[in-house]
Design a protein around this motif. Structure first.
Motif, mmCIF file in Angstrom:
data_model
loop_
_atom_site.group_PDB
_atom_site.id
_atom_site.type_symbol
_atom_site.label_atom_id
_atom_site.label_comp_id
_atom_site.label_asym_id
_atom_site.label_seq_id
_atom_site.Cartn_x
_atom_site.Cartn_y
_atom_site.Cartn_z
ATOM 1 N N ILE A 67 30.628 48.658 38.517
ATOM 2 C CA ILE A 67 30.925 49.291 37.221
ATOM 3 C C ILE A 67 30.726 48.324 36.055
ATOM 4 N N ALA B 89 31.533 42.361 35.550
ATOM 5 C CA ALA B 89 32.277 41.941 36.747
ATOM 6 C C ALA B 89 31.247 41.667 37.830
ATOM 7 N N GLY C 82 37.633 44.409 38.508
ATOM 8 C CA GLY C 82 36.433 43.999 39.221
ATOM 9 C C GLY C 82 35.344 45.051 39.152
ATOM 10 N N GLY D 252 31.003 42.663 45.476
ATOM 11 C CA GLY D 252 30.901 43.970 46.130
ATOM 12 C C GLY D 252 30.647 43.770 47.608
ATOM 13 N N PHE E 115 30.871 39.794 29.362
ATOM 14 C CA PHE E 115 30.721 39.771 30.817
ATOM 15 C C PHE E 115 31.282 41.059 31.419
ATOM 16 N N ASN F 200 36.454 53.613 33.465
ATOM 17 C CA ASN F 200 37.046 53.523 32.132
ATOM 18 C C ASN F 200 36.430 52.325 31.389
ATOM 19 N N ALA G 127 34.818 47.615 41.136
ATOM 20 C CA ALA G 127 35.251 48.945 41.601
ATOM 21 C C ALA G 127 34.198 49.668 42.441
HETATM 22 P P1 NAD Z 1 38.792 46.350 41.221
HETATM 23 O O1 NAD Z 1 39.415 45.941 39.953
HETATM 24 O O2 NAD Z 1 37.311 46.383 41.233
HETATM 25 O O3 NAD Z 1 39.344 47.798 41.647
HETATM 26 C C1 NAD Z 1 40.707 48.058 41.941
HETATM 27 C C2 NAD Z 1 40.986 49.558 41.748
HETATM 28 O O4 NAD Z 1 41.031 49.853 40.355
HETATM 29 C C3 NAD Z 1 39.899 50.466 42.329
HETATM 30 O O5 NAD Z 1 40.495 51.612 42.870
HETATM 31 C C4 NAD Z 1 39.046 50.828 41.143
HETATM 32 O O6 NAD Z 1 38.399 52.073 41.261
HETATM 33 C C5 NAD Z 1 40.069 50.818 39.994
HETATM 34 N N1 NAD Z 1 39.444 50.404 38.739
HETATM 35 C C6 NAD Z 1 39.150 49.142 38.365
HETATM 36 N N2 NAD Z 1 38.570 49.132 37.156
HETATM 37 C C7 NAD Z 1 38.499 50.409 36.758
HETATM 38 C C8 NAD Z 1 37.989 51.040 35.588
HETATM 39 N N3 NAD Z 1 37.427 50.364 34.581
HETATM 40 N N4 NAD Z 1 38.056 52.394 35.509
HETATM 41 C C9 NAD Z 1 38.632 53.103 36.486
HETATM 42 N N5 NAD Z 1 39.145 52.563 37.611
HETATM 43 C C10 NAD Z 1 39.071 51.227 37.746
HETATM 44 O O7 NAD Z 1 39.337 45.346 42.357
HETATM 45 P P2 NAD Z 1 38.916 45.207 43.895
HETATM 46 O O8 NAD Z 1 38.642 46.564 44.468
HETATM 47 O O9 NAD Z 1 39.918 44.344 44.490
HETATM 48 O O10 NAD Z 1 37.546 44.390 43.881
HETATM 49 C C11 NAD Z 1 36.250 44.995 43.972
HETATM 50 C C12 NAD Z 1 35.175 43.897 43.828
HETATM 51 O O11 NAD Z 1 35.281 43.313 42.505
HETATM 52 C C13 NAD Z 1 35.343 42.756 44.818
HETATM 53 O O12 NAD Z 1 34.053 42.352 45.255
HETATM 54 C C14 NAD Z 1 36.000 41.659 44.005
HETATM 55 O O13 NAD Z 1 35.691 40.369 44.480
HETATM 56 C C15 NAD Z 1 35.374 41.891 42.641
HETATM 57 N N6 NAD Z 1 36.191 41.387 41.500
HETATM 58 C C16 NAD Z 1 35.498 40.758 40.518
HETATM 59 C C17 NAD Z 1 36.171 40.291 39.391
HETATM 60 C C18 NAD Z 1 35.368 39.604 38.312
HETATM 61 O O14 NAD Z 1 34.165 39.661 38.318
HETATM 62 N N7 NAD Z 1 36.014 38.966 37.333
HETATM 63 C C19 NAD Z 1 37.550 40.481 39.273
HETATM 64 C C20 NAD Z 1 38.231 41.165 40.289
HETATM 65 C C21 NAD Z 1 37.520 41.613 41.407
#
Ligand code: NAD
Length: 364
Positions: free
Chosen positions: A14, A74, A285, A77, A72, A297, A287
């Motif tokens: 996302i 995220a 992250g 995956g 930035f 969002n 998502a």
């Molecule tokens: P995530 O934040 O991606 O998602 C957690 C939950 O929140 C999911 O159910 C997702 O659908 C929801 N969510 C997150 N952001 C949203 C948005 N903007 N709108 C609607 N729903 C949202 O965390 P995760 O699932 O633990 O991690 C997924 C991947 O992202 C992993 O590969 C992880 O390493 C990576 N990650 C990257 C960063 C970064 O780049 N800074 C930070 C956290 C996780």
């Protein structure tokens, strides 16, 4: 008027959907004010691994080094989860933080009035919350030396991490924190464990000294365990909090609960170029569960763009217009799926971005 170069790194999942919405809002501000913004997009994380074999291609790093600010998305995956540590997408982000010497992480936790009930905490606790948690990023327990593990002949083992800071490291994050407090409610809580840790005693000493240069700010010293408690029963007491890396990670996650959804939380990492070069990103992250569906969002990314204007370009009033536009769109009842509830209007990522742009445009 000066022209600023903005490096745009959407990354993966996302990140590729919400970052363009944040960029759209910045472009609108540039059009409305005559502010010169020049955008250049580059690869990072998993998409950079696929295209160039490395999570941080040299061209991306060079772009960031020459930029005034970085927008930035995220990274990461499931596709890249089995790669060795050194080649994983996260290395791209860690590499930029290190190369640009980003030493202060800023995470606001703001409770939007219309989303009060999305928090698992009581209305009386979360209502009116508006905290900025600033966490030192380069020293402390995560990076202090000595660190490591030794194995003994009898089969037992011993592991060591060290919480270490130089007075210089404390001073630069303390100055960044006082500068931030000056742009907000002029209240700064320095959070430590000075009743036990000698490193915290140095921290306290340096923050007190730096504070003398900011007579307008009201500073206080709070023990980290007291702060953790106070955050969930009198959150509105706090304005800006500054603390060590590990303490900050715990406290900023705790504060995030006050704000409701992950999709609403922006962040900034400041450093380089005298503390003015910044990387601005949503806390969430990539998502993978919703990526590619157009339902993410974009508000966290758009509020990150507001922080970019405020902290890297010193355009606080433009940031205020974006924050106010987000509030108005929420007041009108528009919601993405993650914050949707009965009686509100469901919109997708692009539509939410367009609605916020329309409100920003109306404000000029
Ligand atoms: P995530 O934040 O991606 O998602 C957690 C939950 O929140 C999911 O159910 C997702 O659908 C929801 N969510 C997150 N952001 C949203 C948005 N903007 N709108 C609607 N729903 C949202 O965390 P995760 O699932 O633990 O991690 C997924 C991947 O992202 C992993 O590969 C992880 O390493 C990576 N990650 C990257 C960063 C970064 O780049 N800074 C930070 C956290 C996780």
């Amino acid at each position: 008027m000066a022209t600023y170069k903005i490096a745009v790194l959407p990354g993966d999942g996302i990140g590729q959907e919400v970052t363009p919405e944040a960029r759209k809002v910045l472009q609108l501000v540039a059009k409305a004010t005559g502010l010169g913004l020049e955008f250049e997009t580059a690869l990072i994380g998993g998409s950079a691994i696929d295209a160039a074999g490395t999570p941080l291609p040299p061209a991306t790093l060079a772009l960031c080094q020459g930029a005034h600010a970085i927008l930035f998305g995220a990274v990461g995956g499931p596709k890249w989860d089995n790669l060795p540590q050194e080649q994983r997408p996260e290395r791209g982000l860690l590499g930029i933080r290190k190369e640009l010497d980003l030493f202060a992480n800023l995470r606001p936790a703001t409770c939007f009035p219309m989303l009060v009930d999305a928090s698992p905490l009581k209305r009386s606790v979360v209502e009116g919350t508006d905290i900025m948690v600033i966490r030192e990023l380069t020293g402390g327990l995560y990076f202090g030396e000595p660190r490591g593990r030794e194995e003994f002949a009898d089969g037992s083992a011993r592991a060591v991490n060290t919480m270490a800071y130089s007075s210089r490291e404390i001073e630069r994050v303390a100055r960044a924190a006082f500068d931030v407090a000056m742009k907000r409610r002029k209240r700064l809580a320095s959070v430590d464990k000075a009743n036990v840790l000698v490193v915290s005693q140095l921290w306290r000493e340096v923050v007190t000294r730096v504070g003398k240069d900011y007579p307008q700010v009201q500073p206080e010293h709070v023990l980290v365990d007291n702060c953790a408690m106070a955050l969930v029963h009198k959150a509105t007491h706090f304005g800006t909090n500054v603390t060590e890396d590990t303490f900050g990670q715990l406290l900023s996650d705790e504060a995030a609960i006050l704000a409701g959804s992950m999709g609403m939380l922006p962040s900034a990492s400041l450093g380089g170029k005298g503390g003015r070069l910044g990387l601005f990103e949503p806390v969430h992250g990539t998502a993978p569960d919703i990526a590619g569906q157009g339902v993410a969002n974009p508000i966290a990314a758009i509020l990150s763009a507001s922080m970019l204007l405020r902290y890297s370009l010193d355009r606080g009033p433009d940031g205020d217009r974006i924050d106010a536009a987000v509030l108005r769109v929420l007041e009108q009842g528009h919601r993405t799926r993650d914050i949707h509830s009965a009686g509100t209007k469901l919109v997708g990522t692009i539509e939410m971005g367009d609605l916020i742009c329309r409100e920003v445009e109306k404000s000029y």
